[in-house]
Write an enzyme that holds these catalytic residues in place. Sequence first.
Site, PDB file in Angstrom:
ATOM      1  N   TYR A  58       2.950  -6.981   5.718  1.00  0.00           N
ATOM      2  CA  TYR A  58       2.863  -7.534   7.043  1.00  0.00           C
ATOM      3  C   TYR A  58       3.125  -9.141   6.719  1.00  0.00           C
ATOM      4  O   TYR A  58       3.484  -9.943   7.738  1.00  0.00           O
ATOM      5  CB  TYR A  58       1.813  -7.295   7.912  1.00  0.00           C
TER       6      TYR A  58
ATOM      7  N   ASP B  24      -4.609   8.223   0.468  1.00  0.00           N
ATOM      8  CA  ASP B  24      -4.087   9.407   1.059  1.00  0.00           C
ATOM      9  C   ASP B  24      -5.377  10.475   1.061  1.00  0.00           C
ATOM     10  O   ASP B  24      -5.676  11.313   1.835  1.00  0.00           O
ATOM     11  CB  ASP B  24      -3.195  10.002   0.183  1.00  0.00           C
TER      12      ASP B  24
ATOM     13  N   ASP C  16      -3.955  -0.724   9.091  1.00  0.00           N
ATOM     14  CA  ASP C  16      -2.980  -0.549  10.339  1.00  0.00           C
ATOM     15  C   ASP C  16      -3.231   1.015  10.584  1.00  0.00           C
ATOM     16  O   ASP C  16      -3.338   1.644  11.680  1.00  0.00           O
ATOM     17  CB  ASP C  16      -1.699  -0.908  10.019  1.00  0.00           C
TER      18      ASP C  16
ATOM     19  N   LYS D  58      -4.574   2.059  -3.302  1.00  0.00           N
ATOM     20  CA  LYS D  58      -3.778   2.836  -4.004  1.00  0.00           C
ATOM     21  C   LYS D  58      -3.274   2.372  -5.212  1.00  0.00           C
ATOM     22  O   LYS D  58      -2.352   2.246  -5.890  1.00  0.00           O
ATOM     23  CB  LYS D  58      -2.251   2.754  -3.294  1.00  0.00           C
TER      24      LYS D  58
END
Length: 339
Positions: free
Chosen positions: A124, A205, A229, A172
């Site tokens: 972002y 995930d 988000d 991640k």
Amino acid sequence: MAYSATLIPGDGIGPEVIDAAVKVIEATGVVFDWDRQEAGMGAFEDGGDPLPQATIDSIDRTRLAFKGPLTTPVGTGFRSINVRIRQHFDLYANIRPCETLPNTHGPFEGVDLMLYRENTEGLYAGIEYFDKKNQIADSIARATRGGCERIIRFAFEDAQRRGRKRLTLVHKANILKETGGMFLSIGKEIASDFPDIAFDDRIVDNMAMQLVIHPQDFDSIVTTNLFGDILSDLMSGLVGGLGVTGSANIGADCAVFEAVHGSAPDIAGQGIANPTAVIRSGEMMLKHLGEDAAAEAVRLALHDVYSDPSKLTGDLGGTATTAAFGDAVAERVRAHVAA
């Protein structure tokens, strides 16, 4: 004393839900000196700038803003005004609570989660390049040590203030070795300063899966911008949707409280929008200002009103208008303040 605050009604249903929320906030007895300003599509159509200088100047002065939803063009047009405001005022911490209300018909009961999202870095940051010759688009997910440290420390400190017992860091790092790896390693470093809060981590995930299987197993979550988000919207879905969850954007000396749902232009002006998300954002603003009793009165009032299905708006099966819902919550707020 009166708190000076910039009031941005927003686009579409924004003015309606903001009016209802202001009514509820003022029912607490806490006094605000509102400076009404414009932003979003309406401001763009009126003056060619979706974030007018007057609005920026107002927030610069008050260091506090309360805003409705803003319309952002998809794919083309101006960049998100919400992102511009967060970056301009360095509002690095986004807080998204998700608490079950009665009669929202969500898939779970008893959900009480708090998500802390890094708000200015990652994808972002808007660092993008396009190679026209080869038709290649690049986006850079920029992370800094300072940015990681401050959001993680903020999450620990805020969780501690709220009496939370556990903080889960979501990343991640198995694939994004540098950005994700740095975020995770800094989290482990800072965790040692907060022995009263249990710390663990999850790959994003896996976290998404765990949240939709047994969200009650989690407490507070801290993560990076894009993951935050996505997960914050997923969490809202656990308790009834974006229409019933609030949001805060916090910086070192400035804060903006806003609805994160859309501007819903298709129902604007019909008086049927649900103002709960903005009311809950107002509750967060009161808490931020140290008006804990007032914030608790708003929280309890919402639970009271949601316990009576006839007082709910149409999206939840009731018949109340936006204004009538706001009146009902304001009435219960006054009762709690007087008790």
